[in-house]
Design an enzyme around this catalytic site. Structure first.
Site, PDB file in Angstrom:
ATOM      1  N   HIS A 167       0.516   1.572  -2.459  1.00  9.57           N
ATOM      2  CA  HIS A 167       1.532   1.533  -3.517  1.00  9.57           C
ATOM      3  C   HIS A 167       0.935   1.630  -4.907  1.00  9.57           C
ATOM      4  CE1 HIS A 167       4.130  -0.778  -0.389  1.00  9.57           C
ATOM      5  NE2 HIS A 167       4.258   0.535  -0.257  1.00  9.57           N
ATOM      6  N   CYS A 178       2.857  14.150 -18.706  1.00  7.72           N
ATOM      7  CA  CYS A 178       1.669  14.990 -18.503  1.00  7.72           C
ATOM      8  C   CYS A 178       0.743  14.490 -17.407  1.00  7.72           C
ATOM      9  CB  CYS A 178       0.886  15.143 -19.809  1.00  7.72           C
ATOM     10  SG  CYS A 178      -0.008  13.646 -20.334  1.00  7.72           S
ATOM     11  N   CYS A 226       2.480   8.020 -24.672  1.00  9.80           N
ATOM     12  CA  CYS A 226       1.229   8.642 -24.259  1.00  9.80           C
ATOM     13  C   CYS A 226       0.471   9.181 -25.471  1.00  9.80           C
ATOM     14  CB  CYS A 226       1.524   9.771 -23.269  1.00  9.80           C
ATOM     15  SG  CYS A 226       0.085  10.761 -22.799  1.00  9.80           S
ATOM     16  N   GLY A 266      -1.155 -10.646   6.255  1.00  6.56           N
ATOM     17  CA  GLY A 266      -0.339 -11.073   5.121  1.00  6.56           C
ATOM     18  C   GLY A 266       0.800 -10.140   4.766  1.00  6.56           C
ATOM     19  N   SER A 267       1.467  -9.581   5.759  1.00  7.23           N
ATOM     20  CA  SER A 267       2.610  -8.716   5.477  1.00  7.23           C
ATOM     21  C   SER A 267       3.721  -8.968   6.487  1.00  7.23           C
ATOM     22  CB  SER A 267       2.207  -7.238   5.533  1.00  7.23           C
ATOM     23  OG  SER A 267       3.335  -6.397   5.345  1.00  7.23           O
ATOM     24  N   ASN A 292       0.113 -13.515   9.756  1.00  9.77           N
ATOM     25  CA  ASN A 292       1.088 -13.668   8.683  1.00  9.77           C
ATOM     26  C   ASN A 292       1.866 -14.953   8.893  1.00  9.77           C
ATOM     27  OD1 ASN A 292       2.592 -12.347   6.341  1.00  9.77           O
ATOM     28  ND2 ASN A 292       4.283 -12.806   7.731  1.00  9.77           N
ATOM     29  N   ILE A 293       2.065 -15.708   7.834  1.00 10.66           N
ATOM     30  CA  ILE A 293       2.875 -16.919   7.927  1.00 10.66           C
ATOM     31  C   ILE A 293       4.345 -16.508   7.956  1.00 10.66           C
ATOM     32  CG2 ILE A 293       3.499 -19.101   6.834  1.00 10.66           C
ATOM     33  CD1 ILE A 293       0.753 -19.096   5.495  1.00 10.66           C
ATOM     34  N   GLY A 294       4.998 -16.762   9.062  1.00  8.58           N
ATOM     35  CA  GLY A 294       6.393 -16.387   9.224  1.00  8.58           C
ATOM     36  C   GLY A 294       6.542 -15.114  10.035  1.00  8.58           C
ATOM     37  N   CYS A 310      -4.417 -16.658   5.556  1.00 13.13           N
ATOM     38  CA  CYS A 310      -5.441 -15.610   5.686  1.00 13.13           C
ATOM     39  C   CYS A 310      -6.812 -16.107   5.246  1.00 13.13           C
ATOM     40  CB  CYS A 310      -5.046 -14.389   4.855  1.00 13.13           C
ATOM     41  SG  CYS A 310      -3.396 -13.761   5.184  1.00 13.13           S
TER      42      CYS A 310
END
Length: 320
Positions: A167, A178, A226, A266-267, A292-294, A310
């Site tokens: 991302h 540009c 810019c 962690g996702s 992952n927690i949850g 983690c």
């Protein structure tokens, strides 16, 4: 217990602990310091689960790891979806939408004013033990590729180079006209020059360097254009409602298809941009482990699921 796909690969393995001390301090008390505020509650580490993850990693020869916001909450960066402590649980505020940022100068003004206030703290966050563990795995040849959904640059700070920032990264800024790219720290200096007497106190902290400001605080904030063409500036990240570039998606698909296993760290995998790679791994019949927690969107596809922090678990795993 390990699922069929994991177990099939792990028969006959003798477990070797991480330097002989994987059970050390499994129940040590946790302090509730600034970096703990955004970490959801989790059960104590389970020695049997640690053994299972160790087996998974030991047998992985071309491991792909995908990380999400849950790896960075232990560095003090809030996330969106964590139970009780994520942005969605704490407030009814929602992240900026790509189309709103592109179309509206007032939306860009509000975004950059908030980001200007939040940047010093956000940019100062440092890798935690989970980031350093994955960096070490890369140095030792265990990590085939690392894909992160995070935009905080903490994997780069930890030294990972076999890395795709799915991302983008908040530490870069792009011109929408540009395409000129500049470091975010340079833009901070330009903000200060344009707004020498402007000041605002944040009303709360949000993910990705965002803070809460009132409309009155934002109204007088000046946003630079810019330097090269005068176009509007945007962080080099994928906002909600935008899509990841196809060439980047294809690149990650190729890394997954080269792999022999996939670990999610962690996702919750709620966003399709990351979830699609889990589907690719599943179609290839790769063993999938999730830390992952949850709950996550892919728990039913995983042969191993761990609900642990983690930064507590990954350093206990011997990658060799």
């Amino acid at each position: 217990m390990l699922g069929e796909n994991c177990g099939r690969r792990m028969s006959g393995l003798t477990f070797r602990s991480a330097k002989g001390h994987w059970m050390t301090n499994l129940s040590r008390p946790r302090s509730q310091g600034p970096t703990e505020l955004f970490v959801p509650p989790s059960p104590p580490l389970d020695p049997e689960k640690i053994k299972e993850l160790q087996r998974f990693i030991t047998l992985s020869k071309k491991l792909v790891v995908m990380t999400g916001a849950g790896i960075s909450t232990e560095s003090g960066i809030p996330d969106y979806r964590s139970e009780k402590v994520g942005l969605y649980a704490r407030t009814d505020r929602r992240p900026i939408q790509h189309i709103d940022f592109i179309r509206s100068a007032p939306v860009r003004q509000r975004y950059w004013a908030r980001n200007f206030v939040g940047w010093p703290q956000f940019s100062s966050h440092q890798p935690n033990p989970a980031h350093w563990a994955l960096s070490n795995w890369e140095k030792l040849g265990k990590l085939h590729w690392l894909v992160t959904q995070n935009v905080d640059a903490l994997h780069s700070k930890a030294g990972n180079r076999r890395l795709t920032e799915l991302h983008g990264c908040m530490h870069r800024v792009l011109c929408l006209k540009c395409g000129e790219q500049t470091p975010r720290r340079v833009l901070q200096d330009r903000f200060q020059v344009l707004n020498p007497s402007w000041s605002a106190e944040a009303q709360g902290v949000a993910p990705d360097g965002d803070v809460f400001l009132t409309e009155e605080q934002v109204r007088s904030f000046q946003v630079p254009s810019c330097d090269r063409c005068g176009g509007p500036l945007k962080p080099d990240v994928v906002f909600f409602g935008d899509t990841v570039k196809p060439d980047k998606v294809d690149f990650v698909h190729r890394r997954v298809k080269e792999a022999d296993s996939l670990l999610v760290v962690g996702s919750s995998l709620q966003v399709y941009s990351g979830y699609r790679f889990i589907l690719t791994a599943w179609e290839k019949k790769l063993p999938i482990a999730i830390l992952n927690i949850g709950p996550t969107r892919s728990d039913d596809l995983a042969c191993l699921k761990l609900d642990s922090r983690c930064g507590e678990l990954l350093p206990l795993i011997d990658p060799q």
